[in-house]
Design a protein around this motif. Structure first.
Motif, short mmCIF file in Angstrom:
data_model
loop_
_atom_site.label_atom_id
_atom_site.label_comp_id
_atom_site.label_asym_id
_atom_site.label_seq_id
_atom_site.Cartn_x
_atom_site.Cartn_y
_atom_site.Cartn_z
N ALA A 160 106.10 -3.78 67.16
CA ALA A 160 105.98 -4.72 68.28
C ALA A 160 104.57 -4.76 68.85
O ALA A 160 104.16 -5.79 69.41
CB ALA A 160 106.98 -4.37 69.38
N TYR A 161 103.81 -3.68 68.74
CA TYR A 161 102.46 -3.68 69.30
C TYR A 161 101.64 -4.84 68.71
O TYR A 161 101.06 -5.65 69.45
CB TYR A 161 101.75 -2.36 69.02
CG TYR A 161 102.32 -1.15 69.73
CD1 TYR A 161 101.85 -0.78 70.98
CD2 TYR A 161 103.32 -0.38 69.13
CE1 TYR A 161 102.36 0.35 71.63
CE2 TYR A 161 103.85 0.74 69.78
CZ TYR A 161 103.36 1.09 71.02
OH TYR A 161 103.89 2.20 71.66
N GLU A 162 101.59 -4.91 67.39
CA GLU A 162 100.82 -5.97 66.75
C GLU A 162 101.49 -7.32 66.88
O GLU A 162 100.82 -8.35 66.99
CB GLU A 162 100.59 -5.64 65.26
CG GLU A 162 99.58 -4.54 65.01
CD GLU A 162 98.22 -4.85 65.65
OE1 GLU A 162 97.76 -6.03 65.57
OE2 GLU A 162 97.61 -3.94 66.23
N GLU A 163 102.83 -7.33 66.87
CA GLU A 163 103.55 -8.60 67.01
C GLU A 163 103.26 -9.25 68.37
O GLU A 163 103.10 -10.47 68.47
CB GLU A 163 105.05 -8.38 66.83
CG GLU A 163 105.43 -8.08 65.39
CD GLU A 163 106.86 -7.58 65.25
OE1 GLU A 163 107.40 -7.64 64.13
OE2 GLU A 163 107.44 -7.12 66.26
N ILE A 164 103.16 -8.43 69.40
CA ILE A 164 102.88 -8.96 70.74
C ILE A 164 101.44 -9.48 70.82
O ILE A 164 101.18 -10.56 71.37
CB ILE A 164 103.16 -7.89 71.81
CG1 ILE A 164 104.68 -7.65 71.93
CG2 ILE A 164 102.55 -8.27 73.15
CD1 ILE A 164 105.06 -6.47 72.77
N LEU A 165 100.50 -8.72 70.26
CA LEU A 165 99.11 -9.20 70.25
C LEU A 165 98.99 -10.49 69.46
O LEU A 165 98.25 -11.41 69.84
CB LEU A 165 98.20 -8.12 69.66
CG LEU A 165 98.03 -6.85 70.49
CD1 LEU A 165 97.19 -5.82 69.73
CD2 LEU A 165 97.39 -7.15 71.84
N ASP A 166 99.74 -10.57 68.37
CA ASP A 166 99.73 -11.79 67.56
C ASP A 166 100.32 -12.96 68.35
O ASP A 166 99.83 -14.10 68.26
CB ASP A 166 100.54 -11.55 66.28
CG ASP A 166 100.36 -12.68 65.27
OD1 ASP A 166 99.23 -13.13 65.08
OD2 ASP A 166 101.38 -13.11 64.69
N ALA A 167 101.37 -12.70 69.15
CA ALA A 167 101.98 -13.75 69.97
C ALA A 167 100.99 -14.26 71.02
O ALA A 167 100.92 -15.46 71.29
CB ALA A 167 103.25 -13.23 70.63
N ILE A 168 100.23 -13.35 71.61
CA ILE A 168 99.23 -13.75 72.62
C ILE A 168 98.16 -14.63 71.99
O ILE A 168 97.74 -15.65 72.56
CB ILE A 168 98.63 -12.51 73.30
CG1 ILE A 168 99.70 -11.80 74.13
CG2 ILE A 168 97.42 -12.88 74.16
CD1 ILE A 168 99.27 -10.46 74.67
#
Length: 575
Positions: A160-168
């Protein structure tokens, strides 16, 4: 082309080129104006080969003007168009309210503080959309700080760490810095020790039930008056992992008789036996509660403004007790209500979505039925469309409703002009063709951009149409891009009628695909999967291309050459 028509073409080209240049504050472009030029002047179409050459000379002159000169010339040739552009500029002005006391700071500094316990649902998009927009408005700074100090109840998901940064990034923003609270545990320990030395915290071994009864009655905990030395030693044992989960906590001394029981001597640290999933943090057993951790970080990172849900008002009040001990100034806080999004049957909750995935009711975070960032992205919806809709909600303390139709409208504006058109027939009914008709249909790739050419669709001996489009006996329909046919004895017979049959006689226009050479498609929608066939050539599109199925809506191509040789897959975006 006679002189009179040429003069009209030059006038219309000048108008559309000026609109294009003024609207985008850049040089005009021949390709960008051809669609609207031809759309407004259909009589120009028969001269389509000559017009780009005429337009090139006019546009070169316009591009030699300054921005002010272009605006002045547009005011002369098309004042109504300039008024409309200026009115759009006003609408594009700041939607969000001013941040309180922003002018008192050298730099506005904000944070997006997600718990990485899973990928983001749609409600999460509001925070980076608003904070990122404020950063742009104030030329400020914002960070992403992962508040991941709960390895048990809201256990972090390592992906989720990278998934959230990717979403931003998908929503249109790039943070100035990224932090993980689980990397900063020693910093929280240091501040806890300092608080203990000030007499502002104490270790407590009461059970949750015991302390709750004391707190609710406004009675002090029996451990509240421990000497600093004892508290210091017991906290050291907490840090060393000497206690089991629930055996000992560290509490912040507040006002035990405060009118709000939730603010009375709240927990700052507790013991958790479950190791953190991040290897770098897996040895810690004494973890800060969110209010303590977040409060410390907001100060150390120089946060000037916090935006949080109105349900977290108590968090600000608890943190102010800590700030008072350290003689810190608390950031400005903007509280807002919850956002509710229509069109979904699935709850907008990370845990609920995760449970539905685990149970097989959803096939992942990108399932079109899921109210997630991954889902709308997979459907071909641009992040900008979501950001604009979220920003338009403002920062009201009232709960607000967001209609997906507003996101769809924003997205349509972004993708409509660039998306190719294609035919797709669902649950097709096969109808043979008879009579003298063209062997190939040549509908435009885009009706507003004739310069982009046509699609070549072989007709064959029969076509597929949608069941509800089957006409009554002896009724005519216009097969889009092909011609007029009459439905007689379960066949379509070409009639030779021209387009006036549609314009003047009201003959219905329907889409179709050839029965023999069409492409099998599985279209994934919020209401389930739909199978059908697309026109030949659709297989040439690449994954991530967005196409508009005529009379149906926009789709994003997901898989055009599946490894298992099943149907190509598209995701339905919206009408």
């Amino acid at each position: 082309m006679n002189d009179e028509l040429r003069e009209r073409v030059e006038q219309e080209v000048e108008k559309h080129a000026l609109i294009n240049a003024v609207k985008h504050d850049s040089d005009a472009d021949v390709g960008a104006i051809m669609g609207p030029l031809m759309g407004e002047n259909p009589e120009f179409r028969e001269h389509g080969d000559e017009i780009p050459g005429i337009a090139g000379g006019v546009i070169a002159e316009i591009n030699g003007l300054s921005a002010d000169e272009r605006r002045e010339r547009l005011a002369e040739v098309a004042p109504d168009e300039l008024d409309e552009l200026e009115s759009e500029d006003e609408e594009d002005e700041q939607v969000l309210p001013d941040l309180p006391t922003a002018d008192e700071f050298d730099e506005v500094r904000m944070r997006v503080a997600p718990n990485p316990n899973g990928p983001w649902h749609m409600g999460h998009a509001r925070m980076p959309a608003v904070i990122g927009t404020y950063k742009e408005l104030y030329d400020g700074w914002f960070c992403v700080r992962f508040d991941d100090t709960d390895p048990e109840t809201k256990r972090p998901d390592l992906d989720a760490y990278e998934e959230i940064l990717d979403a931003i990034e998908y929503l249109g923003f790039e943070p100035d810095a990224v932090y993980r609270a689980s990397d900063r545990v020693e910093t929280y320990y240091e501040h806890a020790r300092e608080l203990i030395e000030q007499g502002g915290a104490y270790t407590c071994s009461c059970s949750g039930e015991e302390f709750s009864e004391l707190k609710n009655n406004g009675n002090p905990c029996p451990h509240r008056d421990k000497d600093v030395g004892t508290v210091r030693e017991e906290f050291a044992d907490m840090v060393a992992g000497e206690y089991e989960s629930g055996e000992m906590v560290l509490r912040v001394k507040t006002d035990i008789e405060h009118k709000n029981p939730a603010l009375r001597d709240f927990v700052a640290f507790r013991m958790i036996d479950t190791p953190h999933p991040r290897e770098e943090a897996s040895e810690y057993r004494c973890w800060p509660m969110l209010d303590f951790q977040s409060g410390i970080d907001d100060h150390l990172l120089g946060i000037t403004h916090i935006i949080r849900g109105i349900d977290l008002q108590d968090s600000a009040k608890r943190q102010r007790f800590v700030y008072d001990y350290f003689d810190w100034e608390y950031p400005e806080v903007v509280h807002w209500g919850h956002v509710q999004i229509d069109a979904y049957d699935v709850p907008m909750s990370t845990s609920s979505i995760k449970e539905l995935i685990d149970e097989g009711d959803l096939d992942g975070w990108g399932d079109p039925r899921a109210p997630t960032i991954a889902s709308v992205r997979r459907r071909g919806i641009r992040g900008e469309a979501i950001t604009d809709a979220m920003v338009e909600l403002g920062t009201s303390t009232s709960n607000v409703d967001l209609a997906m139709s507003s996101i769809y409208s924003n997205n349509r504006d972004l993708i409509g002009d660039e998306s190719d058109r294609a035919f797709f027939v669902r649950d097709g009914v096969e109808v043979p063709l008879t009579g003298s008709g063209p062997e190939e249909a040549t509908p435009p790739i885009h009706p507003d951009h004739e310069d982009r050419g046509t699609r070549e669709i072989p007709v064959g001996q029969a076509v597929l149409i949608e069941p509800e489009d089957r006409p009554n006996h002896e009724e005519r329909v216009w097969l889009k891009g092909l011609g007029c046919v009459k439905y007689t004895r379960d066949t379509f017979q070409f009639t030779g009628d021209d387009i006036d049959a549609v314009r003047e006689e009201g003959v219905d226009v329907i889409h179709w695909v050839p029965a023999e050479e069409s492409v099998p498609i599985r279209m994934r929608t919020m209401d389930g999967d739909v199978t059908g066939r697309a026109e030949p050539g659709f297989e040439e599109y690449d994954a991530d291309d967005v196409v508009q199925f005529e009379r149906i809506g926009f789709v994003r191509v997901d898989e055009v050459d599946p490894a298992d040789e099943t149907d190509a897959v598209v995701y339905y975006a919206h009408p």
